[in-house]
Motif scaffolding. Structure first.
Motif, short mmCIF file in Angstrom:
data_model
loop_
_atom_site.label_atom_id
_atom_site.label_comp_id
_atom_site.label_asym_id
_atom_site.label_seq_id
_atom_site.Cartn_x
_atom_site.Cartn_y
_atom_site.Cartn_z
N TYR A 295 67.47 14.14 40.75
CA TYR A 295 66.58 13.63 41.79
C TYR A 295 65.15 13.46 41.29
O TYR A 295 64.62 14.31 40.59
CB TYR A 295 66.63 14.56 43.02
N LYS A 296 64.53 12.36 41.70
CA LYS A 296 63.22 11.99 41.21
C LYS A 296 62.10 12.75 41.92
O LYS A 296 61.09 13.11 41.30
CB LYS A 296 63.01 10.49 41.42
N LYS A 297 62.26 12.94 43.22
CA LYS A 297 61.22 13.56 44.02
C LYS A 297 61.88 14.45 45.08
O LYS A 297 63.06 14.75 45.01
CB LYS A 297 60.36 12.49 44.72
N TYR A 298 61.09 14.82 46.08
CA TYR A 298 61.58 15.61 47.19
C TYR A 298 61.35 14.84 48.49
O TYR A 298 60.69 13.80 48.49
CB TYR A 298 60.87 16.97 47.24
N ASN A 299 61.86 15.39 49.60
CA ASN A 299 61.61 14.74 50.88
C ASN A 299 61.01 15.75 51.85
O ASN A 299 60.45 16.75 51.43
CB ASN A 299 62.89 14.09 51.41
N GLY A 300 61.12 15.48 53.14
CA GLY A 300 60.46 16.33 54.11
C GLY A 300 61.38 17.24 54.89
O GLY A 300 61.01 17.73 55.97
N VAL A 301 62.59 17.50 54.38
CA VAL A 301 63.57 18.32 55.11
C VAL A 301 63.87 19.60 54.34
O VAL A 301 64.17 19.56 53.14
CB VAL A 301 64.88 17.54 55.35
N VAL A 333 59.21 9.70 62.20
CA VAL A 333 57.77 9.88 62.08
C VAL A 333 57.29 11.14 62.79
O VAL A 333 56.17 11.60 62.57
CB VAL A 333 57.01 8.66 62.63
N ASP A 334 58.12 11.71 63.67
CA ASP A 334 57.76 12.93 64.39
C ASP A 334 58.35 14.15 63.70
O ASP A 334 59.53 14.15 63.31
CB ASP A 334 58.28 12.87 65.83
N SER A 335 57.55 15.21 63.57
CA SER A 335 58.04 16.45 62.98
C SER A 335 58.96 17.16 63.96
O SER A 335 58.68 17.22 65.16
CB SER A 335 56.87 17.35 62.60
N CYS A 336 60.06 17.72 63.43
CA CYS A 336 61.07 18.36 64.27
C CYS A 336 61.50 19.69 63.68
O CYS A 336 61.45 19.90 62.46
CB CYS A 336 62.31 17.47 64.41
N ILE A 337 61.94 20.59 64.55
CA ILE A 337 62.51 21.87 64.13
C ILE A 337 63.68 22.19 65.03
O ILE A 337 63.67 21.86 66.23
CB ILE A 337 61.46 23.00 64.17
N ILE A 338 64.72 22.80 64.46
CA ILE A 338 65.91 23.15 65.24
C ILE A 338 66.54 24.41 64.64
O ILE A 338 66.62 24.54 63.42
CB ILE A 338 66.94 21.99 65.26
N PRO A 339 66.94 25.38 65.47
CA PRO A 339 67.66 26.54 64.92
C PRO A 339 69.09 26.18 64.58
O PRO A 339 69.67 25.26 65.19
CB PRO A 339 67.60 27.56 66.06
N PHE A 340 69.67 26.84 63.59
CA PHE A 340 71.08 26.62 63.28
C PHE A 340 71.70 27.92 62.81
O PHE A 340 71.00 28.87 62.43
CB PHE A 340 71.26 25.51 62.23
N THR A 341 73.01 27.96 62.83
CA THR A 341 73.76 29.15 62.43
C THR A 341 74.51 28.85 61.14
O THR A 341 75.19 27.81 61.04
CB THR A 341 74.76 29.56 63.52
N LEU A 342 74.40 29.72 60.17
CA LEU A 342 75.20 29.58 58.96
C LEU A 342 76.65 29.87 59.33
O LEU A 342 76.97 30.95 59.83
CB LEU A 342 74.73 30.56 57.88
N PHE A 354 68.10 31.22 61.27
CA PHE A 354 67.74 30.06 60.44
C PHE A 354 67.23 28.89 61.28
O PHE A 354 67.68 28.66 62.41
CB PHE A 354 68.94 29.62 59.61
N PHE A 355 66.32 28.11 60.66
CA PHE A 355 65.75 26.92 61.28
C PHE A 355 65.71 25.79 60.24
O PHE A 355 65.42 26.04 59.08
CB PHE A 355 64.32 27.18 61.78
N ARG A 356 65.99 24.58 60.70
CA ARG A 356 65.81 23.40 59.84
C ARG A 356 64.56 22.65 60.29
O ARG A 356 64.33 22.48 61.49
CB ARG A 356 67.02 22.46 59.92
N VAL A 357 63.79 22.19 59.32
CA VAL A 357 62.53 21.52 59.58
C VAL A 357 62.55 20.12 58.98
O VAL A 357 63.05 19.90 57.87
CB VAL A 357 61.35 22.31 58.97
N SER A 358 62.01 19.16 59.71
CA SER A 358 61.78 17.81 59.19
C SER A 358 60.34 17.44 59.48
O SER A 358 59.93 17.36 60.64
CB SER A 358 62.73 16.80 59.85
N THR A 359 59.55 17.24 58.42
CA THR A 359 58.16 16.86 58.62
C THR A 359 58.04 15.37 58.90
O THR A 359 58.75 14.55 58.32
CB THR A 359 57.31 17.22 57.39
#
Length: 378
Positions: A295-301, A333-342, A354-359
């Motif tokens: 991978y060349k770069k990273y993202n917002g998740v 374009v909107d930042s989001c957060i959501i809890p999740f279960t492994l 646990f929480f997943r984040v998207s900037t």
């Protein structure tokens, strides 16, 4: 000019976007033209019916094909439809498939229910087990499905190793590349046969369209297109235009979102209430070296955990966000957060939530302040 740009035949003037044509059936001048169109099942010329495509759908398919380095692309009505239709197009009763264990949960459910009922069996592997995938191959193995980095925990599969094993055994390799987009990695260049995107995420980029895109090598394009046309799995012009616009800003959006994510990850990595941060760019991630290989770069998740707290504390933490929205979507374009279960098939710590984040595209300083405010409630 970029993508498919139009020039007026009358004036010669340049128009930067293809038209969104709202139609169902094409109209023909005579019987000969109608018969010719009816025999054009692969859309060699212009489609006789909008199910076969529209001008803006064509433009999206051509641009994604260019970005992915494939032979051709096909737009469908959702990312999940892109996945399930690809599996249904190429699998037969008695077939066996390999799938990564942390695959998108609806895909796991589809495999374990609908495909299982139709005589298709599956073996789910971790990223490390894929390094020994030859041990899990059967005579009936016909397809390997990879989602990398995978949902929520971002397991990264060594693609070239898997492809090498697949090619030795004449096995089709399908990969979901949604997390990365074509700008961070191109699976076809590493030998993958079929690449899938949920275009609802980064490709459209504005959380206003549900769509999927499949890009293939030459060998698999016509069989898959024939299946999609027979099954009626298509994408409308309005959704296609949303993706078309999103593709034009994909690069700058990814850079901005990745920058914000890296700053928040840095904050979380040293915060006393945070247990772990799951992001493949971190040296602490178990697949960090594999990620850097491809991978060349990273993202917002990314994801992170905090010590398990009461429901009241959890709700106060989430309510502490003023900019981040509590939402399942990501890549917009909107930042989001959501809890999740492994889930049970992953090594998990029951003491962690646990929480997943998207900037999104909000100012980075504001996002950091928003996180600090929410963390103060823990």
């Amino acid at each position: 000019m970029s993508m498919v740009d139009e020039v007026s035949e009358k004036t010669g003037r340049y128009f930067p976007h293809p038209a969104v044509q709202r139609f169902t059936s094409g109209v023909y001048p005579d019987h000969h033209a109608l018969v010719t169109a009816s025999q054009d099942t692969l859309k060699e010329n212009y489609p006789r019916y909008s199910r076969f495509g529209t001008p803006v759908t064509d433009a999206v398919e051509q641009e994604v094909t260019r970005l992915e380095g494939g032979y051709g692309s096909l737009c469908v009505c959702s990312g999940l439809a892109a996945i399930t239709s690809t599996l249904l197009a190429f699998l037969r009763p008695g077939d066996h498939i390999l799938v990564n264990r942390s695959v998108y949960e609806p895909v796991r459910h589809f495999i374990n229910t609908y495909l299982s009922q139709r005589g298709v069996s599956a073996t789910f592997l971790s990223s490390s087990e894929f390094m020994e995938c030859d041990k899990f191959l059967k005579k009936s193995t016909t397809l390997i499905y990879i989602e990398s980095p995978s949902s929520n925990v971002f397991e990264v599969t060594d693609i070239e190793f898997v492809v090498n094993q697949a090619q030795k055994n004449n096995i089709l390799v399908v990969m979901d590349n949604t997390w990365s987009t074509p700008l961070l990695m191109n699976p076809i260049k590493h030998g993958v046969d079929v690449v899938i995107h949920s275009a609802s995420k980064y490709l459209s980029g504005h959380s206003d369209a549900v769509a999927g895109i499949i890009t293939t090598t030459e060998k698999y394009f016509s069989p898959l297109r024939k299946y999609l046309m027979m099954a009626g799995i298509c994408l409308g012009g309005e959704e296609s235009f949303s993706i078309y616009k999103g593709l034009k800003t994909l690069g700058v959006r990814l850079d901005t979102q990745a920058n914000s994510a890296s700053k928040i990850i840095e904050l979380l990595s040293y915060h006393p209430h945070v247990g772990t941060v799951l992001a493949p760019q971190l040296i602490t991630h178990p697949d960090h070296c594999t990620y850097n290989k491809y991978y060349k770069k990273y993202n917002g998740v990314f994801s992170f955990s905090v010590a398990c707290v009461s429901d009241k504390k959890r709700d106060e933490f989430l309510a502490g966000f003023k900019i981040f929205k509590l939402a399942y979507g990501w890549g917009g374009v909107d930042s989001c957060i959501i809890p999740f279960t492994l889930t049970h098939f992953l090594i998990s710590d029951p003491t962690q939530l646990f929480f997943r984040v998207s900037t999104g595209l909000e100012e980075c300083d504001l996002l950091i302040a928003d996180f600090k405010n929410a963390l103060s409630f823990l």
